[in-house]
Design a protein around this motif. Structure first.
Motif, mmCIF file in Angstrom:
data_model
loop_
_atom_site.group_PDB
_atom_site.id
_atom_site.type_symbol
_atom_site.label_atom_id
_atom_site.label_comp_id
_atom_site.label_asym_id
_atom_site.label_seq_id
_atom_site.Cartn_x
_atom_site.Cartn_y
_atom_site.Cartn_z
ATOM 1 N N GLY A 163 0.799 -1.215 0.000
ATOM 2 C CA GLY A 163 0.000 0.000 0.000
ATOM 3 C C GLY A 163 0.827 1.258 0.000
ATOM 4 N N GLU A 164 2.075 1.169 0.464
ATOM 5 C CA GLU A 164 2.943 2.339 0.438
ATOM 6 C C GLU A 164 3.220 2.798 -0.988
ATOM 7 N N THR A 165 3.098 1.858 -1.935
ATOM 8 C CA THR A 165 3.329 2.215 -3.330
ATOM 9 C C THR A 165 2.182 3.042 -3.881
ATOM 10 N N ILE A 166 0.961 2.629 -3.568
ATOM 11 C CA ILE A 166 -0.188 3.334 -4.141
ATOM 12 C C ILE A 166 -0.685 4.459 -3.245
ATOM 13 N N ALA A 167 -0.175 4.542 -2.010
ATOM 14 C CA ALA A 167 -0.671 5.559 -1.080
ATOM 15 C C ALA A 167 -0.491 6.983 -1.610
ATOM 16 N N PRO A 168 0.693 7.349 -2.189
ATOM 17 C CA PRO A 168 0.809 8.727 -2.699
ATOM 18 C C PRO A 168 -0.226 9.045 -3.773
ATOM 19 N N LEU A 169 -0.491 8.074 -4.659
ATOM 20 C CA LEU A 169 -1.489 8.287 -5.697
ATOM 21 C C LEU A 169 -2.881 8.394 -5.084
ATOM 22 N N ALA A 170 -3.186 7.505 -4.130
ATOM 23 C CA ALA A 170 -4.511 7.531 -3.498
ATOM 24 C C ALA A 170 -4.729 8.831 -2.727
ATOM 25 N N ARG A 171 -3.690 9.264 -2.015
ATOM 26 C CA ARG A 171 -3.837 10.516 -1.257
ATOM 27 C C ARG A 171 -4.005 11.710 -2.193
ATOM 28 N N ALA A 172 -3.229 11.717 -3.281
ATOM 29 C CA ALA A 172 -3.364 12.818 -4.242
ATOM 30 C C ALA A 172 -4.742 12.791 -4.899
ATOM 31 N N ALA A 173 -5.249 11.591 -5.168
ATOM 32 C CA ALA A 173 -6.591 11.469 -5.742
ATOM 33 C C ALA A 173 -7.646 11.958 -4.761
ATOM 34 N N ALA A 174 -7.478 11.618 -3.479
ATOM 35 C CA ALA A 174 -8.438 12.045 -2.464
ATOM 36 C C ALA A 174 -8.444 13.570 -2.344
ATOM 37 N N ARG A 175 -7.243 14.153 -2.352
ATOM 38 C CA ARG A 175 -7.176 15.613 -2.253
ATOM 39 C C ARG A 175 -7.824 16.262 -3.467
ATOM 40 N N LEU A 176 -7.528 15.740 -4.655
ATOM 41 C CA LEU A 176 -8.128 16.288 -5.869
ATOM 42 C C LEU A 176 -9.645 16.155 -5.823
ATOM 43 N N GLY A 177 -10.125 14.984 -5.383
ATOM 44 C CA GLY A 177 -11.567 14.788 -5.305
ATOM 45 C C GLY A 177 -12.229 15.735 -4.323
ATOM 46 N N ALA A 178 -11.581 15.963 -3.177
ATOM 47 C CA ALA A 178 -12.140 16.858 -2.167
ATOM 48 C C ALA A 178 -12.174 18.301 -2.668
ATOM 49 N N VAL A 179 -11.082 18.724 -3.317
ATOM 50 C CA VAL A 179 -11.039 20.094 -3.841
ATOM 51 C C VAL A 179 -12.074 20.264 -4.944
ATOM 52 N N PHE A 180 -12.176 19.269 -5.819
ATOM 53 C CA PHE A 180 -13.127 19.364 -6.928
ATOM 54 C C PHE A 180 -14.561 19.400 -6.416
ATOM 55 N N ALA A 181 -14.854 18.572 -5.405
ATOM 56 C CA ALA A 181 -16.214 18.544 -4.854
ATOM 57 C C ALA A 181 -16.593 19.885 -4.246
ATOM 58 N N GLY A 182 -15.611 20.589 -3.681
ATOM 59 C CA GLY A 182 -15.895 21.878 -3.068
ATOM 60 C C GLY A 182 -15.635 23.069 -3.981
#
Length: 424
Positions: A163-182
């Motif tokens: 999971g450490e491999t995909i965590a940076p991508l997942a976190r960046a996706a979560a941040r992008l999704g949160a910013v886009f939603a707001g």
């Protein structure tokens, strides 16, 4: 969202009490009491992962071209997008291979490990709703639950490592999704006179354009500026059916094409609001600028602009009219907050197909925690059923084994497709 846990209960409260003969004894309370969703085990996130990465990488160049020539009134979406596309660059091969292993863990648990063991567990637990389990029944159920728990823990450990491999991508996706939603693509603005503090463009009860005291916080002071060719349509935020218009006087319009001092057209129709479907298109189209302190004029009247002359003082309700452009402070308008540029709106539209999935994909960062929640739930159930056998109490699970099995069965079919999606 379906529940994949069998023993988690809703809320924490006093343990239920059952009477046996002359006394009462509290049943054991499960350690796991929160049935929170398990988004990383919901395969829609895995299905969207590759789609989001592919869309992000495909749209990275067009978005970068727009960003190079655009001033952003709100740079939050741009910053989140850059972080995501940077993380997505590592998709091949570093991230994709580990992501597929983790997705296959869901498939193998849902298809190969879970079904037979959950069926056996259902057969053992069915008669225990009305009576206490025997020690043999409790130990048999406990063995099944511990086997399932070990399988979940093994996957949790693997998720912790890979999971450490995909965590940076997942976190960046979560941040992008949160910013886009707001992120509001084209938020309402006030059209203000910067040289007359506290005054902005609105309309009165009769629908005519007027000055408005910004301290009143009247929603008729807010406008959404929709691009329309080289112009904009000012849509009332108070009633989106209404738009600002200047009625089209076909005798006056040609006269406004003659520049001063030769024109005799020094005044036009008073601006008002009207239903968009009830007026000619050009009546609602205005030339504006994303720069501050500039004219606001209807496209048909070349030498006329909106003005608030403030005759008798710039009071609340003072008329806004259409007058010959003279460059005075009462004809100079600006926007609060700054108007989104066309390029900024286009940027939003370009990144939207990828950014829209960010919150869903971002949940994959919780994969280890989700597997541990399953393992903890199974361990709690194993402890409880043994406790019921020792205390001679009936065993009642919080959920249905049949329902949980059905949830894993449906998840298996979805997970296979999701895992296959990660191949290409």
């Amino acid at each position: 969202m379906r529940s994949l846990r069998l023993f988690a209960e809703r809320g924490v409260g006093p343990a239920p009490v059952r009477s046996y003969g002359g006394g009462a004894e509290a049943l054991p309370r499960l350690a796991v009491v929160s049935p929170e969703p398990l988004p990383a085990l919901e395969t829609e996130a895995w299905r969207r992962l590759r789609l989001m990465v592919a869309e992000g990488r495909r749209r990275a160049a067009p978005a970068a071209d727009i960003a190079r020539v655009t001033w952003f009134s709100d740079p939050s979406l741009l910053n989140a997008w850059v972080d995501f596309t940077t993380a997505a660059e590592a998709w091949d091969p570093a991230v994709r291979g580990d992501a597929r292993i983790l997705a296959e863990d869901i498939v193998s648990y849902a298809r190969d490990i879970g079904p037979e063991l959950y069926r056996r567990l259902a057969a053992l637990l069915a008669p225990l709703k009305a009576r206490a389990p025997s020690l043999e029944e409790a130990r048999a159920s406990q063995a099944i639950l511990e086997t399932l728990g070990r399988a979940a823990e093994e996957r949790a450990r693997r998720a912790g490592t890979l999971g450490e491999t995909i965590a940076p991508l997942a976190r960046a996706a979560a941040r992008l999704g949160a910013v886009f939603a707001g992120h509001q693509r084209n938020p309402p603005v006030r059209v203000v006179l910067p040289h007359v503090p506290g005054v902005c463009l609105a309309y009165d009860d009769a629908g005519f354009a007027c000055a408005s005291d910004m301290a009143t916080f009247d929603k008729r002071q807010s406008w959404v500026l929709e691009p329309s060719g080289e112009a904009y349509v000012l849509v009332s935020a108070a009633d989106p059916e209404l738009v600002l218009v200047v009625d089209q006087d076909q005798d006056l319009i040609p006269l406004t094409r003659i520049p001063p001092p030769f024109t005799f057209a020094d005044r036009g129709p008073r601006p008002r609001v009207a239903r968009r479907d009830a007026i000619p298109a050009d009546a609602a189209r205005f030339l504006v600028s994303v720069s501050s302190d500039l004219y606001l004029q209807n496209v048909s009247y070349q030498t006329l602009a909106l003005e608030c002359p403030g005759d008798g003082g710039w009071r609340h309700g003072a008329p806004v009219v259409t007058m010959l452009k003279r460059g005075g402070a009462t004809q100079r308008w600006s926007f609060e907050p700054p108007l989104r540029s066309r390029q900024e709106l286009i940027f939003h539209d370009v990144v939207a197909p990828a950014a829209d999935h960010g919150l869903e994909v971002g949940g994959l960062a919780r994969l280890r925690d989700d597997w541990m929640a399953i393992a903890d739930d199974l361990r709690a159930g194993a402890d409880q059923i043994l406790c019921c056998a020792e205390r001679n109490q009936p065993f009642v699970a919080a959920g249905s084994v049949v329902d949980v099995l059905d949830g894993w069965r449906r998840l298996a079919a979805e997970a296979r497709v999701a895992s296959s999606d990660l191949v290409g």
